[in-house]
Design an enzyme around this catalytic site. Structure first.
Site, PDB file in Angstrom:
ATOM      1  N   HIS A  66      -9.518   1.305   4.803  1.00  0.00           N
ATOM      2  CA  HIS A  66      -8.236   1.558   5.468  1.00  0.00           C
ATOM      3  C   HIS A  66      -8.439   2.573   6.599  1.00  0.00           C
ATOM      4  O   HIS A  66      -9.220   3.518   6.465  1.00  0.00           O
ATOM      5  CB  HIS A  66      -7.211   2.079   4.457  1.00  0.00           C
ATOM      6  CG  HIS A  66      -5.838   2.091   5.018  1.00  0.00           C
ATOM      7  ND1 HIS A  66      -5.384   3.092   5.840  1.00  0.00           N
ATOM      8  CD2 HIS A  66      -4.821   1.187   4.929  1.00  0.00           C
ATOM      9  CE1 HIS A  66      -4.153   2.814   6.220  1.00  0.00           C
ATOM     10  NE2 HIS A  66      -3.783   1.659   5.681  1.00  0.00           N
TER      11      HIS A  66
ATOM     12  N   ASN B 115       0.870  -1.178   0.000  1.00  0.00           N
ATOM     13  CA  ASN B 115       0.000   0.000   0.000  1.00  0.00           C
ATOM     14  C   ASN B 115       0.904   1.223   0.000  1.00  0.00           C
ATOM     15  O   ASN B 115       1.497   1.553   1.024  1.00  0.00           O
ATOM     16  CB  ASN B 115      -0.895  -0.031   1.254  1.00  0.00           C
ATOM     17  CG  ASN B 115      -1.719   1.232   1.403  1.00  0.00           C
ATOM     18  OD1 ASN B 115      -1.810   2.038   0.479  1.00  0.00           O
ATOM     19  ND2 ASN B 115      -2.322   1.411   2.571  1.00  0.00           N
TER      20      ASN B 115
ATOM     21  N   GLU C 113      -5.616  -4.617  10.636  1.00  0.00           N
ATOM     22  CA  GLU C 113      -4.598  -3.583  10.806  1.00  0.00           C
ATOM     23  C   GLU C 113      -4.880  -2.784  12.079  1.00  0.00           C
ATOM     24  O   GLU C 113      -5.650  -1.818  12.044  1.00  0.00           O
ATOM     25  CB  GLU C 113      -4.612  -2.637   9.606  1.00  0.00           C
ATOM     26  CG  GLU C 113      -4.291  -3.312   8.294  1.00  0.00           C
ATOM     27  CD  GLU C 113      -3.681  -2.331   7.296  1.00  0.00           C
ATOM     28  OE1 GLU C 113      -2.599  -2.631   6.795  1.00  0.00           O
ATOM     29  OE2 GLU C 113      -4.276  -1.281   7.044  1.00  0.00           O
TER      30      GLU C 113
ATOM     31  N   GLY D 169       2.297   2.511  10.644  1.00  0.00           N
ATOM     32  CA  GLY D 169       3.247   3.609  10.448  1.00  0.00           C
ATOM     33  C   GLY D 169       3.949   4.033  11.730  1.00  0.00           C
ATOM     34  O   GLY D 169       4.612   5.066  11.769  1.00  0.00           O
TER      35      GLY D 169
HETATM   36  P1  PGA Z   1       2.708   0.403   7.613  1.00  0.00           P
HETATM   37  O1  PGA Z   1       1.269   0.599   6.914  1.00  0.00           O
HETATM   38  O2  PGA Z   1       3.257  -0.891   7.099  1.00  0.00           O
HETATM   39  O3  PGA Z   1       3.520   1.593   7.188  1.00  0.00           O
HETATM   40  O4  PGA Z   1       2.455   0.361   9.090  1.00  0.00           O
HETATM   41  C1  PGA Z   1       0.394  -0.463   6.746  1.00  0.00           C
HETATM   42  C2  PGA Z   1      -0.893   0.026   6.131  1.00  0.00           C
HETATM   43  O5  PGA Z   1      -1.299   1.160   6.410  1.00  0.00           O
HETATM   44  O6  PGA Z   1      -1.549  -0.692   5.355  1.00  0.00           O
END
Ligand code: PGA
Length: 250
Positions: free
Chosen positions: A95, A10, A167, A173
């Protein structure tokens, strides 16, 4: 039961057209042999080029979002038919960044799910609790209600077109990953919830992938869990080498 494994990138609002093209060129050179499905969700501006570049390779280009309307006066939005016109067959919906920064509610997401399925688009549907939910110990109920509010009007056949991405918002992030045990526990709850309504044949066939700071260092420990069928990768999917390492870990 052998479920489909999926590693999806993503890219969010990263990479301009040249950067997206370069990534794809390098990825195709380094693509490891794998049984997993590989998908990349670039921003809209790169979809067409990315689709063309990967046409003869086992890499699927997917979209990050869509609008629920077929067409109309919705400045800045993109419809399912527009996505399909550039070859897209799958879309990420729900998301947490869409839920949080763009006010996408369960009611709105339900409409988007309907539109995607009506247009024969497959869906990676994201669910996940916030930090406050986990601290309060309500993470299972939160995820369950997200599923029930958005997907439980579907019929059994519709589930063939779905992948669930768990998630946890506190892990996206942030560099903080759910432990393999925490992730496994939730994936198992998700499968049990779906079994409760649709039966074990539907739930056992469903791929449930994990997202939230997945990187080469933690990918294998997540992927060995029995209910984790892959990953939705943000930050670590922006570099070819780390994305390739994650693919090799499954
Ligand atoms: P990340 O994001 O791997 O940067 O934590 C995952 C996502 O938002 O799908």
């Amino acid at each position: 039961m052998k479920r489909r494994k999926i590693i999806a990138a993503n890219w969010k609002m990263y990479k301009d057209l040249a950067e997206a093209n370069d990534f794809i060129t390098f990825l195709l050179e380094k693509l490891p042999d794998t049984n997993a499905e590989i998908a990349i969700a670039p921003s809209y501006i790169a979809l067409w080029h990315a689709f063309e570049a990967t046409r003869n390779y086992p890499v699927e280009i997917i979209a990050q979002n869509l609008h629920y309307a077929e067409q109309g006066a919705f400045t800045g939005e993109v419809s399912a038919t527009q996505l399909k016109s550039v070859g897209i067959q799958r879309v990420i919906l729900g998301h947490s960044e869409r839920r949080e920064y763009f006010g996408e509610s369960d009611a709105l997401l339900k409409k988007k799910v309907q539109t995607a399925l009506k247009n024969d688009l497959n869906i990676i549907f994201c669910v996940g609790e916030q930090l406050k939910d986990r601290k309060a110990g309500t993470q299972v109920e939160v995820v369950k209600s997200q599923l029930q509010n958005t997907l439980f009007h579907l019929n059994k056949n519709d589930w063939q077109h779905l992948v669930i991405a768990y998630e946890p918002v506190w892990a996206i992030g942030t560099g903080e990953t759910a432990s393999p045990q925490q992730a496994q526990e939730m994936h198992q709850h998700i499968r049990e919830t779906i079994t409760g309504t649709y039966g074990s044949d539907t739930a056992e066939k469903l791929s449930v992938i994990y997202g939230g700071s997945v990187k080469p260092e933690n990918a294998s420990a997540l992927f060995v869990q029995p209910d984790i069928d892959g990953a939705l990768v943000g930050g670590a999917s922006l570099e070819v080498d780390s994305f390739v390492e994650i693919i090799k870990s499954i």
